[in-house]
Design an enzyme around this catalytic site. Structure first.
Site, PDB file in Angstrom:
ATOM      1  CE  LYS A 270     -13.280  -6.411  -6.406  1.00 38.95           C
ATOM      2  NZ  LYS A 270     -12.679  -7.684  -6.042  1.00 38.95           N
TER       3      LYS A 270
ATOM      4  CE  LYS B 244      -6.404 -13.699  -8.215  1.00 39.89           C
ATOM      5  NZ  LYS B 244      -7.191 -13.795  -7.033  1.00 39.89           N
TER       6      LYS B 244
ATOM      7  CE  LYS C 298      -3.874  -2.193   0.323  1.00 41.83           C
ATOM      8  NZ  LYS C 298      -4.741  -2.414  -0.793  1.00 41.83           N
TER       9      LYS C 298
HETATM   10  P1  ADP Z   1     -10.634  -9.903  -7.260  1.00 41.04           P
HETATM   11  O1  ADP Z   1      -9.361 -10.620  -7.654  1.00 41.04           O
HETATM   12  O2  ADP Z   1     -11.615  -9.860  -8.377  1.00 41.04           O
HETATM   13  O3  ADP Z   1     -10.370  -8.560  -6.630  1.00 41.04           O
HETATM   14  P2  ADP Z   1     -11.073 -10.715  -4.567  1.00 41.04           P
HETATM   15  O4  ADP Z   1      -9.627 -10.497  -4.296  1.00 41.04           O
HETATM   16  O5  ADP Z   1     -12.055  -9.751  -3.988  1.00 41.04           O
HETATM   17  O6  ADP Z   1     -11.288 -10.806  -6.133  1.00 41.04           O
HETATM   18  O7  ADP Z   1     -11.434 -12.216  -4.136  1.00 41.04           O
HETATM   19  C1  ADP Z   1     -12.393 -12.583  -3.190  1.00 41.04           C
HETATM   20  C2  ADP Z   1     -12.329 -14.091  -3.044  1.00 41.04           C
HETATM   21  O8  ADP Z   1     -12.510 -14.764  -4.291  1.00 41.04           O
HETATM   22  C3  ADP Z   1     -10.976 -14.593  -2.512  1.00 41.04           C
HETATM   23  O9  ADP Z   1     -11.238 -15.652  -1.610  1.00 41.04           O
HETATM   24  C4  ADP Z   1     -10.255 -15.105  -3.723  1.00 41.04           C
HETATM   25  O10 ADP Z   1      -9.356 -16.141  -3.415  1.00 41.04           O
HETATM   26  C5  ADP Z   1     -11.397 -15.614  -4.600  1.00 41.04           C
HETATM   27  N1  ADP Z   1     -11.046 -15.436  -6.019  1.00 41.04           N
HETATM   28  C6  ADP Z   1     -10.994 -14.249  -6.685  1.00 41.04           C
HETATM   29  N2  ADP Z   1     -10.668 -14.441  -7.988  1.00 41.04           N
HETATM   30  C7  ADP Z   1     -10.489 -15.773  -8.148  1.00 41.04           C
HETATM   31  C8  ADP Z   1     -10.140 -16.610  -9.273  1.00 41.04           C
HETATM   32  N3  ADP Z   1      -9.932 -16.087 -10.478  1.00 41.04           N
HETATM   33  N4  ADP Z   1     -10.033 -17.932  -9.066  1.00 41.04           N
HETATM   34  C9  ADP Z   1     -10.261 -18.463  -7.847  1.00 41.04           C
HETATM   35  N5  ADP Z   1     -10.595 -17.750  -6.757  1.00 41.04           N
HETATM   36  C10 ADP Z   1     -10.722 -16.423  -6.886  1.00 41.04           C
END
Ligand code: ADP
Ligand code: TRP
Length: 332
Positions: free
Chosen positions: A197, A194, A111
């Protein structure tokens, strides 16, 4: 029964990666554990959302988790700010968290680099608040990804330090929850790792979006020039599409396209159409349910209330003991 705790950051709509990587695990856990799942709205204040944005995201995430099958009767699905005991314990635990160790946390260092203009104290003590989320329910397990392992280690450190300081065996050591079988990693549509969002336009398929939007994203997903000779290996983009297919299509359907790739007869357009339709078969009923739940104030209120009651019951039990251990004694 063993206890699990997991926090959900309220940051917009849920995508397929969240569903297969997180929500499906929660659905399994609520059947077999004393489960606490909460929307981490206090944590999200470090980014200074407006009141409307904050409430809107909490509502969206609450509705989505309910629509996907989290059951207020089976687990404690609650909103962090509904449990004032959490902020109380956070105050106490901050007295025994040291600047040096907090500054060494990887997320804090990150951060400092990425948001130089908003390095607030809440960011520094994020690991203390997260430890409190977990310790206040005396959790045995925390389902977390690799990026959160250091926070979990700090949680054990803070809990053990409290135990040593007051010579008690009060907080148990929470462990990372390891799922049997492979952890699912859902690839994104832009061919860069992966699904996320923050992965750029068109990377993620969200549950709460219209069919045509989903179809367009899939039709635009990255592919390559096609197999140049029989039995050639899959490029990363194509491997990603097959991984997505394996999540939503029947095995025989996936095999049909794998075979078509191997003998060079594959048409990516057909493959994507198939993927889009099978994905929508999974998404459409959940999306309808999200929209129903989001519009149902009474149901949202009821669910949040049941969750808050369950969480407060457990948290206030812990806090009664914590106050006594620390030496806050009532004169009245
Ligand atoms: P993002 O990567 O879209 O910001 P988050 O970090 O908010 O998503 O993820 C919230 C939850 O969803 C976490 O437990 C994360 O491990 C899971 N998660 C997010 N993206 C994936 C993905 N592409 N494959 C598997 N698990 C995911
Ligand atoms: N820090 C977690 C994340 O970024 C969210 C979180 C907050 C959490 N408190 C928690 C996760 C307690 C598990 C347990 O995803």
């Amino acid at each position: 029964m063993q206890t699990v705790v997991s926090g959900i950051r309220p940051t917009g709509k849920l995508h397929l990666g969240n569903y297969f990587g997180a929500v499906k695990n929660f659905l399994m856990m609520q059947e077999n554990y004393n489960s606490y799942f909460f929307i981490a709205d206090i944590h999200s204040l470090t980014t200074h959302p407006t009141p409307e944005d904050l409430h809107g995201s909490v509502r969206q995430v609450l509705a989505e988790y309910l629509a996907m099958g989290l059951d207020p009767e089976k687990c404690a699905l609650f909103i962090q700010s509904d449990v004032p005991e959490i902020t109380e314990l956070y105050t106490y635990m901050n007295m025994n968290a040291y600047l040096g160790e907090l500054e060494r946390s990887a997320s804090f260092k990150d951060k400092i680099r990425t948001q130089k203009n908003n390095v607030n104290a809440g960011l520094l003590t994020y690991p203390v608040l997260m430890a409190v989320d977990i310790l206040i329910h005396k959790a045995d397990f925390v389902p977390v990804g690799k990026d959160q392992e250091q926070h979990l280690e700090m949680t054990r450190q803070f809990g053990n330090r409290f135990n040593r300081m007051y010579d008690v065996e009060f907080f148990p050591e929470p462990q990372a929850f390891s799922f049997t079988g492979e952890l699912v990693k859902v690839p994104g549509l832009t061919g860069q790792g992966k699904m996320s969002k923050s992965g750029g336009a068109g990377d993620a398929v969200f549950f709460d979006e219209d069919d045509d939007v989903t179809r367009k994203k899939i039709m635009r997903a990255k592919t390559d020039a096609g197999p140049q000779e029989p039995n050639s290996p899959h490029s990363e983009e194509i491997a990603n599409l097959f991984d997505l297919m394996r999540l939503v299509c029947e095995e025989s359907v996936v095999q049909q396209y794998v075979d078509a790739y191997a003998d060079c007869s594959i048409r990516y357009g057909d493959m994507k159409k198939q993927l889009a339709e099978d994905m929508l078969t999974l998404i459409a009923p959940i999306r309808e349910r999200i929209r129903e739940v989001k519009a149902d104030d009474a149901y949202l209120a009821k669910a949040a209330k049941i969750g808050a009651e369950k969480a407060r019951e457990s948290a206030s039990r812990t806090m009664r003991e914590v106050r006594e251990i620390i030496g806050f004694k009532k004169f009245y």
